[in-house]
Write an enzyme that holds these catalytic residues in place. Structure first.
Site, mmCIF file in Angstrom:
data_model
loop_
_atom_site.group_PDB
_atom_site.id
_atom_site.type_symbol
_atom_site.label_atom_id
_atom_site.label_comp_id
_atom_site.label_asym_id
_atom_site.label_seq_id
_atom_site.Cartn_x
_atom_site.Cartn_y
_atom_site.Cartn_z
ATOM 1 N N ARG A 15 0.848 -1.205 0.000
ATOM 2 C CA ARG A 15 0.000 0.000 0.000
ATOM 3 C C ARG A 15 0.880 1.250 0.000
ATOM 4 O O ARG A 15 1.100 1.858 -1.028
ATOM 5 C CB ARG A 15 -0.949 -0.010 1.216
ATOM 6 C CG ARG A 15 -2.094 1.016 1.113
ATOM 7 C CD ARG A 15 -1.718 2.423 1.459
ATOM 8 N NE ARG A 15 -1.314 2.574 2.854
ATOM 9 C CZ ARG A 15 -0.838 3.706 3.351
ATOM 10 N NH1 ARG A 15 -0.713 4.771 2.578
ATOM 11 N NH2 ARG A 15 -0.458 3.780 4.614
ATOM 12 N N ASP A 16 1.445 1.582 1.149
ATOM 13 C CA ASP A 16 2.257 2.799 1.242
ATOM 14 C C ASP A 16 3.401 2.731 0.232
ATOM 15 O O ASP A 16 3.779 3.732 -0.386
ATOM 16 C CB ASP A 16 2.820 2.916 2.674
ATOM 17 C CG ASP A 16 3.073 4.352 3.103
ATOM 18 O OD1 ASP A 16 3.231 5.214 2.229
ATOM 19 O OD2 ASP A 16 3.134 4.607 4.315
ATOM 20 N N HIS A 215 4.085 3.871 12.913
ATOM 21 C CA HIS A 215 4.287 3.835 11.461
ATOM 22 C C HIS A 215 5.389 4.839 11.133
ATOM 23 O O HIS A 215 5.176 6.050 11.210
ATOM 24 C CB HIS A 215 2.947 4.205 10.803
ATOM 25 C CG HIS A 215 2.979 4.350 9.313
ATOM 26 N ND1 HIS A 215 2.386 3.461 8.468
ATOM 27 C CD2 HIS A 215 3.528 5.306 8.517
ATOM 28 C CE1 HIS A 215 2.552 3.854 7.212
ATOM 29 N NE2 HIS A 215 3.249 4.971 7.220
ATOM 30 N N HIS A 217 8.758 6.438 8.864
ATOM 31 C CA HIS A 217 9.462 6.612 7.586
ATOM 32 C C HIS A 217 10.934 6.897 7.876
ATOM 33 O O HIS A 217 11.287 7.348 8.969
ATOM 34 C CB HIS A 217 8.824 7.737 6.771
ATOM 35 C CG HIS A 217 7.540 7.317 6.118
ATOM 36 N ND1 HIS A 217 7.429 7.052 4.778
ATOM 37 C CD2 HIS A 217 6.312 7.078 6.648
ATOM 38 C CE1 HIS A 217 6.184 6.672 4.499
ATOM 39 N NE2 HIS A 217 5.479 6.690 5.621
ATOM 40 N N CYS A 248 4.101 9.277 1.201
ATOM 41 C CA CYS A 248 2.810 9.870 0.900
ATOM 42 C C CYS A 248 2.976 10.880 -0.229
ATOM 43 O O CYS A 248 3.756 11.822 -0.115
ATOM 44 C CB CYS A 248 2.259 10.566 2.149
ATOM 45 S SG CYS A 248 0.738 11.455 1.832
ATOM 46 N N ASN A 257 9.100 4.237 3.685
ATOM 47 C CA ASN A 257 8.879 3.674 5.025
ATOM 48 C C ASN A 257 10.182 3.069 5.526
ATOM 49 O O ASN A 257 11.036 2.661 4.743
ATOM 50 C CB ASN A 257 7.835 2.550 4.951
ATOM 51 C CG ASN A 257 6.437 3.075 4.803
ATOM 52 O OD1 ASN A 257 5.988 3.338 3.704
ATOM 53 N ND2 ASN A 257 5.753 3.249 5.904
HETATM 54 N N1 COA Z 1 -12.935 5.336 -3.716
HETATM 55 C C1 COA Z 1 -13.175 5.543 -5.021
HETATM 56 N N2 COA Z 1 -13.684 6.696 -5.514
HETATM 57 C C2 COA Z 1 -13.957 7.667 -4.629
HETATM 58 C C3 COA Z 1 -13.736 7.506 -3.254
HETATM 59 C C4 COA Z 1 -13.200 6.290 -2.801
HETATM 60 N N3 COA Z 1 -12.950 6.057 -1.525
HETATM 61 N N4 COA Z 1 -14.102 8.636 -2.634
HETATM 62 C C5 COA Z 1 -14.556 9.486 -3.575
HETATM 63 N N5 COA Z 1 -14.474 8.890 -4.781
HETATM 64 C C6 COA Z 1 -14.882 9.441 -6.079
HETATM 65 C C7 COA Z 1 -16.299 9.960 -6.066
HETATM 66 O O1 COA Z 1 -17.194 8.915 -6.314
HETATM 67 C C8 COA Z 1 -16.251 10.981 -7.144
HETATM 68 O O2 COA Z 1 -16.330 10.325 -8.387
HETATM 69 P P1 COA Z 1 -17.038 11.042 -9.647
HETATM 70 O O3 COA Z 1 -16.276 12.286 -9.890
HETATM 71 O O4 COA Z 1 -16.868 10.006 -10.721
HETATM 72 O O5 COA Z 1 -18.451 11.262 -9.222
HETATM 73 C C9 COA Z 1 -14.869 11.571 -7.037
HETATM 74 O O6 COA Z 1 -14.070 10.575 -6.368
HETATM 75 C C10 COA Z 1 -14.820 12.844 -6.253
HETATM 76 O O7 COA Z 1 -15.465 12.632 -4.986
HETATM 77 P P2 COA Z 1 -15.186 13.612 -3.771
HETATM 78 O O8 COA Z 1 -15.842 13.084 -2.554
HETATM 79 O O9 COA Z 1 -15.515 15.013 -4.209
HETATM 80 O O10 COA Z 1 -13.625 13.418 -3.600
HETATM 81 P P3 COA Z 1 -12.497 14.506 -3.597
HETATM 82 O O11 COA Z 1 -12.133 14.872 -5.000
HETATM 83 O O12 COA Z 1 -12.833 15.588 -2.642
HETATM 84 O O13 COA Z 1 -11.285 13.627 -3.013
HETATM 85 C C11 COA Z 1 -10.714 11.718 -1.646
HETATM 86 C C12 COA Z 1 -11.348 13.087 -1.702
HETATM 87 C C13 COA Z 1 -10.552 11.370 -0.196
HETATM 88 C C14 COA Z 1 -11.609 10.725 -2.328
HETATM 89 C C15 COA Z 1 -9.366 11.736 -2.388
HETATM 90 O O14 COA Z 1 -8.634 12.872 -1.993
HETATM 91 C C16 COA Z 1 -8.538 10.501 -2.107
HETATM 92 O O15 COA Z 1 -8.889 9.396 -2.512
HETATM 93 N N6 COA Z 1 -7.406 10.658 -1.436
HETATM 94 C C17 COA Z 1 -6.541 9.531 -1.144
HETATM 95 C C18 COA Z 1 -5.433 9.972 -0.294
HETATM 96 C C19 COA Z 1 -4.458 8.884 -0.044
HETATM 97 O O16 COA Z 1 -4.668 7.712 -0.283
HETATM 98 N N7 COA Z 1 -3.311 9.323 0.450
HETATM 99 C C20 COA Z 1 -2.231 8.447 0.727
HETATM 100 C C21 COA Z 1 -2.440 7.611 1.906
HETATM 101 S S1 COA Z 1 -2.231 8.420 3.431
HETATM 102 ZN ZN ZN Z 2 3.373 6.210 5.514
#
Ligand code: COA
Ligand code: ZN
Length: 310
Positions: A15-16, A215, A217, A248, A257
């Protein structure tokens, strides 16, 4: 025989680790690496994330990786967790039969905004929905990873009081939770790690529903030292990544990590059992290092085998 408490290492390379790799790793390669880590005898792996594929395209095949290894995982009685940023992630993970969930929220507002585009309060609202959705679901296990508990790439050192206020809210739900204290940037120093982890363990010692993980790094070369100080403070579960992969994408300057093999090497030589087979783990790191676009870290995997395992 050692009388020291054993540790459990959760390898988070699937994942990370993978999320930090820009070049798309073929699904088959992800499965091969994850399978090799299973063979190294980790009891837990963090595999992929149910996040927006637009935010992190590398995680889009998480469901397939879990499915491909489900039978092997079950046969070995292992745990595969997966990261979720919101309730939709929990819904999607559970629809894929995955109930071992890692919810992420940051201790600093600016990192939470950059990572999940939400305020901390909004993320806590999502956590509440996750708990509502999942409680009562067979096999549900909750980890909450609190990012930037020591240092934020935008705000610097995060005050301990801010971290404990957040922990207080996270532990307010009627569900057992393992809290991951995450040094997202790798800029925590051992004395701070010892202080914060020690305080966390002490404050919740009488609450059997709260447990802890560290956790780390290795951005500044402090990953192993920080893990040792966390152990000294009472932490027994450690996230680390084979071949020192990781980072990240929303924490500028953060690198991999702490390498799992470096932790196994250090703890085992101190008489602290991890249960992991170092030789087989080193074989797995070779598979990882052979993937396109990989820029891992750590030390032990680059040394002659007989000097490490002899
Ligand atoms: N899985 C899949 N799709 C997702 C989702 C999820 N958990 N959460 C939101 N979406 C989709 C929505 O369905 C929407 O799709 P559409 O445009 O086709 O309708 C789109 O993403 C936007 O949704 P929204 O709630 O407005 O999301 P956002 O653009 O504000 O982004 C997150 C928020 C949290 C979804 C996004 O920033 C994210 O996935 N971040 C991951 C961060 C991460 O993993 N960081 C590293 C680990 S610490
Ligand atoms: Zn991390």
């Amino acid at each position: 025989m050692s009388t020291k408490d054993p540790i459990e290492i959760v390898d988070v390379a699937p994942r990370d680790g993978f999320q930090a790799v820009k070049a798309m790793i073929p699904t088959a390669a992800k499965i091969a690496v994850t399978s090799a880590l299973m063979d190294a005898n980790f009891r837990r792996l963090e595999v992929g994330a149910f996040v927006s594929p637009r935010a992190i395209p590398q995680m889009a095949d998480t469901k397939q990786v879990h499915a491909a290894l489900a039978a092997k995982r079950q046969a070995r009685g292992m745990r595969f967790s997966t990261l979720i940023p919101n309730a939709l992630g929990a819904k999607n993970a559970m629809a894929a039969g995955i109930t071992d969930l890692v919810f992420v929220v940051s201790a600093s507002q600016s990192h939470n905004q950059s990572n999940v585009k939400r305020s901390i309060a909004e993320s806590l609202g999502e956590l509440e929905k996750v708990v509502d959705l999942a409680s009562g679901v067979d096999g549900f296990q909750l980890r909450v990873n609190i990012a930037t508990v020591f240092d934020c790439p935008y705000e610097g050192r995060v005050p301990d009081a801010q971290v404990f206020a957040l922990i207080e809210q996270i532990t307010g739900h009627d569900v057992a939770v393992e809290i991951g204290l995450c040094d997202t940037t790798g800029r925590a120093f051992p004395d701070h790690v010892q202080e914060l982890c020690g305080e966390a363990v002490a404050r919740y010692a009488s609450n059997p529903g709260v447990s802890w993980a560290f956790h780390g790094h290795d951005t500044y070369g402090l990953g192993v030292a920080n893990a040792l100080y966390a152990y000294d403070a009472g932490i027994r579960v450690f996230d680390a990544a084979a071949a020192g992969l990781g980072g990240c994408p929303f924490a500028p300057g953060a690198s991999g990590n702490t390498a799992s093999e470096d932790l196994v090497f250090t703890f085992e030589n101190m008489g602290i059992s991890s249960g992991v087979d170092l030789e087989i783990l080193l074989d797995a790191t070779k598979i990882i290092a052979g993937l396109d676009g990989i820029d891992g870290g750590g030390h032990v995997r680059n040394l002659p085998r007989q000097r490490v395992c002899g």
